[in-house]
Design a protein around this motif. Structure first.
Motif, PDB file in Angstrom:
ATOM      1  N   GLU A  93       0.597   5.943   7.183  1.00 13.97           N
ATOM      2  CA  GLU A  93       1.219   7.144   7.535  1.00 13.97           C
ATOM      3  C   GLU A  93       2.277   6.800   6.864  1.00 13.97           C
ATOM      4  O   GLU A  93       3.788   7.991   6.984  1.00 13.97           O
ATOM      5  CB  GLU A  93       1.952   7.004   9.359  1.00 13.97           C
ATOM      6  CG  GLU A  93       2.347   7.638   9.365  1.00 13.97           C
ATOM      7  CD  GLU A  93       2.507   9.083   9.381  1.00 13.97           C
ATOM      8  OE1 GLU A  93       3.705   9.706   9.404  1.00 13.97           O
ATOM      9  OE2 GLU A  93       1.299   9.829   9.863  1.00 13.97           O
ATOM     10  N   VAL A  94       2.460   5.885   6.471  1.00 12.45           N
ATOM     11  CA  VAL A  94       3.922   5.353   5.698  1.00 12.45           C
ATOM     12  C   VAL A  94       3.871   5.688   3.873  1.00 12.45           C
ATOM     13  O   VAL A  94       4.916   6.366   3.489  1.00 12.45           O
ATOM     14  CB  VAL A  94       4.066   4.024   5.668  1.00 12.45           C
ATOM     15  CG1 VAL A  94       5.538   3.564   4.298  1.00 12.45           C
ATOM     16  CG2 VAL A  94       4.837   3.276   6.703  1.00 12.45           C
ATOM     17  N   PRO A 104       8.318   6.871  -4.382  1.00 10.12           N
ATOM     18  CA  PRO A 104       7.163   5.673  -5.635  1.00 10.12           C
ATOM     19  C   PRO A 104       7.307   4.564  -4.307  1.00 10.12           C
ATOM     20  O   PRO A 104       7.375   4.148  -3.800  1.00 10.12           O
ATOM     21  CB  PRO A 104       7.675   5.126  -6.760  1.00 10.12           C
ATOM     22  CG  PRO A 104       9.155   5.120  -6.752  1.00 10.12           C
ATOM     23  CD  PRO A 104       9.305   6.457  -5.506  1.00 10.12           C
ATOM     24  N   LEU A 105       5.466   4.907  -4.119  1.00 11.29           N
ATOM     25  CA  LEU A 105       4.496   3.020  -3.236  1.00 11.29           C
ATOM     26  C   LEU A 105       5.271   2.132  -3.735  1.00 11.29           C
ATOM     27  O   LEU A 105       5.462   0.973  -2.828  1.00 11.29           O
ATOM     28  CB  LEU A 105       3.227   3.015  -3.454  1.00 11.29           C
ATOM     29  CG  LEU A 105       2.752   3.934  -2.643  1.00 11.29           C
ATOM     30  CD1 LEU A 105       0.606   4.165  -2.956  1.00 11.29           C
ATOM     31  CD2 LEU A 105       3.481   4.501  -1.196  1.00 11.29           C
ATOM     32  N   SER A 106       5.694   1.353  -4.874  1.00 10.88           N
ATOM     33  CA  SER A 106       6.637   0.503  -5.478  1.00 10.88           C
ATOM     34  C   SER A 106       7.733   0.358  -4.590  1.00 10.88           C
ATOM     35  O   SER A 106       8.417  -0.428  -4.253  1.00 10.88           O
ATOM     36  CB  SER A 106       6.505   0.362  -7.046  1.00 10.88           C
ATOM     37  OG  SER A 106       7.031   1.449  -7.224  1.00 10.88           O
ATOM     38  N   ALA A 107       8.311   1.166  -4.222  1.00  6.55           N
ATOM     39  CA  ALA A 107       9.830   1.118  -3.803  1.00  6.55           C
ATOM     40  C   ALA A 107       9.451   0.823  -2.237  1.00  6.55           C
ATOM     41  O   ALA A 107      10.299   0.208  -0.732  1.00  6.55           O
ATOM     42  CB  ALA A 107      10.779   2.245  -3.731  1.00  6.55           C
ATOM     43  N   MET A 111      10.836  -2.306   0.044  1.00  3.28           N
ATOM     44  CA  MET A 111      11.743  -2.252   1.060  1.00  3.28           C
ATOM     45  C   MET A 111      11.115  -3.566   2.622  1.00  3.28           C
ATOM     46  O   MET A 111      11.578  -3.691   3.189  1.00  3.28           O
ATOM     47  CB  MET A 111      11.908  -0.636   1.998  1.00  3.28           C
ATOM     48  CG  MET A 111      12.242  -0.198   0.689  1.00  3.28           C
ATOM     49  SD  MET A 111      12.313   2.123   1.448  1.00  3.28           S
ATOM     50  CE  MET A 111      13.274   2.032   3.023  1.00  3.28           C
ATOM     51  N   ILE A 112       9.602  -3.555   1.692  1.00  2.00           N
ATOM     52  CA  ILE A 112       8.606  -3.899   3.109  1.00  2.00           C
ATOM     53  C   ILE A 112       9.174  -5.469   2.948  1.00  2.00           C
ATOM     54  O   ILE A 112       9.419  -6.428   3.540  1.00  2.00           O
ATOM     55  CB  ILE A 112       7.703  -3.836   3.081  1.00  2.00           C
ATOM     56  CG1 ILE A 112       6.982  -2.551   3.619  1.00  2.00           C
ATOM     57  CG2 ILE A 112       6.324  -4.771   3.778  1.00  2.00           C
ATOM     58  CD1 ILE A 112       5.493  -1.632   3.450  1.00  2.00           C
ATOM     59  N   GLU A 117      17.591 -10.252   6.717  1.00  2.00           N
ATOM     60  CA  GLU A 117      18.812 -10.583   7.021  1.00  2.00           C
ATOM     61  C   GLU A 117      19.921  -9.253   5.460  1.00  2.00           C
ATOM     62  O   GLU A 117      21.143  -8.929   6.053  1.00  2.00           O
ATOM     63  CB  GLU A 117      19.325 -11.337   6.751  1.00  2.00           C
ATOM     64  CG  GLU A 117      18.834 -12.408   5.406  1.00  2.00           C
ATOM     65  CD  GLU A 117      17.532 -12.691   5.479  1.00  2.00           C
ATOM     66  OE1 GLU A 117      17.156 -13.401   4.994  1.00  2.00           O
ATOM     67  OE2 GLU A 117      17.034 -12.930   6.491  1.00  2.00           O
ATOM     68  N   ASN A 118      19.390  -8.560   4.718  1.00  2.00           N
ATOM     69  CA  ASN A 118      19.160  -7.780   3.543  1.00  2.00           C
ATOM     70  C   ASN A 118      19.295  -6.036   4.371  1.00  2.00           C
ATOM     71  O   ASN A 118      19.098  -5.331   3.051  1.00  2.00           O
ATOM     72  CB  ASN A 118      19.251  -7.420   2.594  1.00  2.00           C
ATOM     73  CG  ASN A 118      19.323  -9.328   2.015  1.00  2.00           C
ATOM     74  OD1 ASN A 118      20.688 -10.077   2.135  1.00  2.00           O
ATOM     75  ND2 ASN A 118      18.695  -9.909   1.373  1.00  2.00           N
TER      76      ASN A 118
END
Length: 119
Positions: A93-94, A104-107, A111-112, A117-118
């Motif tokens: 789904e993501v 792009p999946l790299s982005a 994120m994952i 904390e960031n």
């Protein structure tokens, strides 16, 4: 299932093995009740120390992905395949949403990977 290690990689060998086994479960290549190769045999085929394989198996045991049974070796748990099946659906789904947004999946992976904390 073909497992490989890259001695030149900065990632520890046991971690390389654990990642590949997790991916095999997510991809459905390994299912509940299936046995992993004996640590001694896998170590010999990869030309690595048997304790490295056992370390990977212990990490997977601690995650609940496998059970270590005396005399039977490492066996994939039903709980693990159910959890990874659900996770695989969420990941798909993501991927679809990222595609709709043109990301792009790299982005998405970055994120994952970012510490909570960031966020």
């Amino acid at each position: 299932m073909l497992l490989r290690v890259d001695p030149a990689s900065p990632r520890p060998l046991f971690e390389q093995l654990a990642v590949q086994i997790r991916v095999a479960v997510v991809d459905g290549e390994l299912r509940s009740g299936e046995r992993l190769p004996a640590a001694r045999d896998l170590a010999a085929s990869l030309e690595i120390n048997q304790h490295t394989v056992l370390h990977a198996y212990q990490v997977l045991r601690d995650e609940g992905l496998v059970e270590l049974r005396r005399g039977r070796g490492a066996v994939v748990t039903a709980r693990a395949t159910e959890q990874y099946d659900r996770l695989g659906g969420a990941i798909e789904e993501v991927r679809r949403e990222a595609g709709r947004l043109g990301l792009p999946l790299s982005a998405v992976a970055a994120m994952i990977d970012r510490p909570e904390e960031n966020r």
